[in-house]
Each structure stands twice: as structure tokens, then as C-alpha cells.
Scaffold this active site. Structure first.
Site, PDB file in Angstrom:
ATOM      1  CB  SER A   1      64.397  22.154  21.981  1.00  9.82           C
ATOM      2  OG  SER A   1      63.992  22.469  23.278  1.00  9.82           O
TER       3      SER A   1
ATOM      4  CE  LYS B   1      65.115  25.235  23.856  1.00  5.96           C
ATOM      5  NZ  LYS B   1      65.625  24.243  24.826  1.00  5.96           N
TER       6      LYS B   1
ATOM      7  CE1 TYR C   1      61.958  28.010  24.584  1.00  7.31           C
ATOM      8  CE2 TYR C   1      60.479  27.358  26.364  1.00  7.31           C
ATOM      9  CZ  TYR C   1      61.537  27.077  25.530  1.00  7.31           C
ATOM     10  OH  TYR C   1      62.190  25.881  25.641  1.00  7.31           O
TER      11      TYR C   1
ATOM     12  CE1 TYR D   1      68.188  20.844  25.102  1.00 13.67           C
ATOM     13  CE2 TYR D   1      67.397  18.681  24.449  1.00 13.67           C
ATOM     14  CZ  TYR D   1      67.240  20.053  24.496  1.00 13.67           C
ATOM     15  OH  TYR D   1      66.143  20.614  23.951  1.00 13.67           O
TER      16      TYR D   1
ATOM     17  CB  VAL E   1      60.603  17.385  24.538  1.00 12.96           C
ATOM     18  CG1 VAL E   1      61.749  17.569  25.492  1.00 12.96           C
ATOM     19  CG2 VAL E   1      59.767  18.611  24.410  1.00 12.96           C
TER      20      VAL E   1
HETATM   21  N1  GLU Z   1      58.956  23.481  25.107  1.00 12.24           N
HETATM   22  C1  GLU Z   1      59.916  22.594  25.704  1.00 12.24           C
HETATM   23  C2  GLU Z   1      60.342  23.112  27.058  1.00 12.24           C
HETATM   24  O1  GLU Z   1      60.696  24.244  27.168  1.00 12.24           O
HETATM   25  C3  GLU Z   1      61.082  22.443  24.805  1.00 12.24           C
HETATM   26  C4  GLU Z   1      62.132  21.525  25.357  1.00 12.24           C
HETATM   27  C5  GLU Z   1      62.753  20.647  24.306  1.00 12.24           C
HETATM   28  O2  GLU Z   1      62.207  20.471  23.225  1.00 12.24           O
HETATM   29  O3  GLU Z   1      63.806  20.092  24.575  1.00 12.24           O
HETATM   30  O4  GLU Z   1      60.300  22.420  28.032  1.00 12.24           O
END
Ligand code: GLU
Length: 449
Positions: free
Chosen positions: A65, A68, A190, A242, A260
Site C-alpha cells: 500500500s 498508493k 493493482y 487506515y 502490509v
Molecule cells: N496488496 C495489499 C492488499 O490489497 C495491500 C494492502 C496494504 O498494504 O495495506 O490487500
């Protein structure tokens, strides 16, 4: 070998935070569960482009993430802020990263930092095919990192095999009308984006690029426009952590983004970008050691955005009360210019002219004015930036001084000369030319030839 003070301070931080246990390595993407929970790296890149590293700062892991905000910056660059805002909101959802956070009625995802919004954002990246979109995203992330990045094919395959929730989110958005593309293709892009491999050192340069207003401090390349960098940091500040985002802004007060795989970045605008890598995550999905280290760093270095900014350098560099140019002048001209009412005052400024600096500078100017019809030279050649508001203040002051019968010349760096605000007075690029301009006008005004 003597350790530099920055590395030393990061080393001490690393030592203190290493002792911290707790948290779980993400396992919902099976391949991520293999990460070593002991790995812990910190990297910091300064605005001068120096990267300081401690621990496992060269260990490669997937960006997840943390990609993003950067892909959001790409969508903003491609489509402009209004178009992007129509498709993806900018409100903190207060929900988990994989929540079904869609606006009732429109189906628009809450923000680009939760998965739904990130998937919708990926779909906004201009491309003729999914392969081209993946390539553009990889190129874009590489420009931020200042080196060629690649994908971790195993993590990609692992997420692709287990990514039904994200696919479900994409299908939901399509049925709600907020995603036009094929959900399968978009989530595949993605997943590739999330599987880009980075190190903490890479991420610190990426964060530093945002902190430097879109300019990569290591390569010197302008990666993204200033206003896009500002928007991206704003969304990171409100939505980057988050459901822990509010608490984060309270405690740490920096735009940040976690992933994550255990990566975490924070940007201290105008100061540095920092990145941490430590896989065990807290209940909100943020790296336990990453959060602890950044919290401590923010306190120790007073990084919180709401701190009153410190003005590190003084704006006024010098005041010269009777300046002369390097032009050759006849004895008669020299004598004329030596008369007190033909005095030329030079006052110099440096750095960025924001409101406070400009207000201080102009107050100083008013206190050193020569008597009319003397000359006043504002030497701004060491000024590196003038925001539109302060530029207007400056132009108004120059016009006002001219009305009082003073000759005013302003010396600035070339790019400022083209700006619309630069109208009253004489504008040049060197102090000497500005002083000479004043001398010429003073001599024209009745001085002996
Ligand atoms: N590829 C992970 C997902 O979409 C990224 C989530 C994250 O890093 O918080 O679940």
C-alpha cells in the site's frame, strides 16, 4: 570510522525500537507470511539528497500500500484534481484498509488510501492496455526511487491467487458505476503495483521526493508538479494510516503511508523523507516498530506539522547605504552621484519569500529608505522562491515607493523576471545592473554631463 550524527541518532533509535516485540506478520497474502519478523531497517533521505541508513535498509520487500499515494499522484498528473475527485473521494474513512468504503448513492470510494479507492485510482492511470498501465506505474515509482525497480513475481502470484476480496471490491464498484474497467484486469494491475520490490532506502528517497515538493533530491529530477505533491501529502496526512489515521496525526503529525509487507514512509515537508521496514503489524495493519520509531522521531525532532515553523535563516542578508555600480563614470558624474540626495541603498534578501519573510523584509526596507530622488535596489538574487501572495505584496511596495519619488530597481533570478507580478520598477538579474540603472536615472535627472 567516525559515524555521522544523523546515522548515529538513527542507530540509537534502531537499537531502542528493535527490542519491541508484538504484532503479526501479514499472512492473508501467503507469501508475505515468510518475511523475517526480526528484519528492521531505517533510512532517511535529506533535502540535499543524502541517504542515511541503519539495519536492514537494503532488504527488499514489496511496496504494497505504500504505492498508493504515488499512484494517486500519477492519476492526478494524468487527469487533474477535479476529474480524480469525481471518481475517488478524499475523506478519511476511519475504516480498515480492505473495507467496503463506498459512498452511498455514487459508489465512489472514500479515499485513495483504502483498497477500494486505490483500485479505482489505478484504473485512472492513462494507458492503452493493462500491460502499458503496469509499465507506466513501474516507471513512475522508479522515478520517485531514482533507480529501476522491478516486481516480486512470487508475491504477485501469491496475492493474485488469494486476492478475491479485492476483486470483490472492484466488482462492487463496477456494479455501483464507479469503475468502468474490467475488475479482473484492474485488480491484476493493482496486484502488480503492490508487488513492486523496494528497500527502505528506496522508500526514503520516494518520500523525500514528496517532501521536496516533487523534486527527487538524489537525481535532481522533477518527478511530479508541486501542487500534486501537496495534494498527495494532504491525503496521506488524513487517510494514510487506515483506521489509525486520526491517532497518527495526533501523535506523529506527519503525512505517512504504511503497507502490509511492513514498509512505512513519512514525509517531513522541506526536511526529509523517512522509511522503515519491519514486518510485524499492529491491529490497524501498520508496522509496530515503524510506528514506534516514527512516534519517537517526531517527538525528539519536533516534526509535528502543527509545530510553529522555525525560520532557520534570516531573510535580510545585508544593507548597503551608499552603493555604486562597476560602471566607469566621469569625474563630474562621480561627483554628482556622491551628493546625498542621489544616494543608492541596496538591501538584500535570501531564501524563500513566504508571508512572514516578505513582511519582515519590507519592514526592513522601509527603515533604510534614502531621501528622494535617491535609488533603492532590492537585491533578491539569493531568493529561491516567491509565492504569488508575497510577490503581490512586493510589487505593491515597489509601486508605493515609486509614488514617493524614489527610483526602485529589483534584481531577481531569471525565472522570476517572466512573472506577471514583476511590473513596477526596473527588474534585472544582477545587483550591479540594478545599481547602474539607478545611477543612470539619477544622472539623467539634471546631473552634470
Ligand atoms: N496488496 C495489499 C492488499 O490489497 C495491500 C494492502 C496494504 O498494504 O495495506 O490487500
Amino acid at each position: 570510522m567516525v559515524m555521522d550524527p544523523v546515522t548515529q541518532s538513527l542507530t540509537e533509535l534502531h537499537r531502542r525500537v528493535s527490542a519491541l516485540r508484538g504484532g503479526e506478520v501479514a499472512a492473508y497474502i501467503p507469501k508475505l507470511a515468510q518475511a523475517d519478523p526480526e528484519d528492521f531497517g531505517i533510512a532517511l533521505t535529506s533535502m540535499a539528497g543524502r541517504t542515511y541508513q541503519v539495519g536492514k535498509s537494503e532488504t527488499r520487500f514489496t511496496i504494497q500500500s505504500v504505492s498508493k499515494p504515488f499512484v494517486y499522484a500519477l492519476a492526478l498528473t494524468d487527469l487533474g484534481p477535479d476529474e480524480v475527485l469525481k471518481r475517488v473521494g478524499a475523506e478519511p474513512s476511519g475504516e480498515a484498509f480492505n473495507a467496503i468504503s463506498l459512498e452511498p448513492g455514487t459508489g465512489r470510494p472514500a479515499n485513495p488510501m483504502v483498497n477500494a479507492g486505490a483500485i479505482a485510482t489505478t484504473a485512472l492511470v492513462r494507458a492503452g492496455s493493462p500491460a502499458e498501465r503496469s509499465r507506466r506505474i513501474l516507471d513512475w515509482l522508479s522515478a520517485f526511487a531514482g533507480r529501476r525497480l522491478d516486481h516480486d513475481e512470487e508475491v504477485y502470484a501469491s496475492e493474485s491467487a488469494s486476492g478475491d476480496r479485492n476483486r470483490a471490491l472492484a466488482y462492487l464498484m463496477r456494479s455501483a458505476g464507479s469503475l468502468e474497467d474490467d475488475p479482473h484486469e484492474v485488480t491484476d494491475t493493482y496486484f502488480r503495483q503492490c508487488a513492486v520490490r523496494v528497500t527502505a532506502a528506496d522508500l526514503s528517497i520516494m518520500a523525500a521526493t514528496l517532501a521536496k515538493g516533487g523534486l527527487n533530491p538524489v537525481t535532481g529530477q522533477r518527478v511530479v508538479a508541486k501542487d500534486v505533491a501537496v495534494r498527495t501529502l494532504a491525503v496521506m496526512a488524513t487517510c494514510g494510516m487506515y483506521n489509525g489515521a486520526g491517532q497518527w496525526l495526533l501523535n506523529v503529525g506527519l503525512p505517512a503511508k504504511s503497507g502490509v509487507a511492513g514498509g512505512l514512509i513519512a514525509a517531513s515537508p522541506g526536511r526529509f523523507g523517512v522509511a522503515l521496514y519491519s514486518p510485524p503489524l499492529d491491529a490497524e495493519g501498520n508496522s509496530v516498530r515503524g510506528v514506534a520509531a516514527l512516534t519517537e522521531m517526531s517527538e525528539r525532532f519536533a516534526l509535528h506539522l502543527m509545530h510553529v515553523p522555525v525560520h532557520l535563516t534570516s531573510t535580510v542578508t545585508e544593507t548597503v547605504t551608499a552603493a555604486r555600480s562597476s560602471r566607469a563614470r566621469s569625474a563630474a558624474e562621480t561627483e554628482a552621484l556622491e551628493q546625498d540626495d542621489r544616494r543608492i541603498v541596496v538591501i538584500g534578501a535570501q531564501g524563500e519569500l513566504e508571508f512572514t519573510e516578505t513582511e519582515q523584509f519590507l519592514t526592513e526596507v522601509m527603515s533604510v529608505l534614502p531621501t528622494a530622488p535617491g535609488g533603492l535596489v532590492l537585491d533578491l538574487t539569493a531568493v529561491t522562491g516567491i509565492s504569488p501572495g508575497p510577490a503581490t505584496m512586493l510589487a505593491a511596495a515597489v509601486a508605493n515607493l515609486e509614488q514617493r519619488g524614489l527610483l526602485v530597481a529589483v534584481a531577481v533570478q531569471q525565472p522570476f523576471l517572466d512573472r506577471a507580478e514583476c511590473r513596477p520598477g526596473a527588474w534585472t538579474t544582477t545587483r550591479d545592473a540594478a545599481v547602474a540603472w539607478c545611477e543612470d536615472r539619477l544622472l539623467e535627472r539634471g546631473a552634470p554631463r
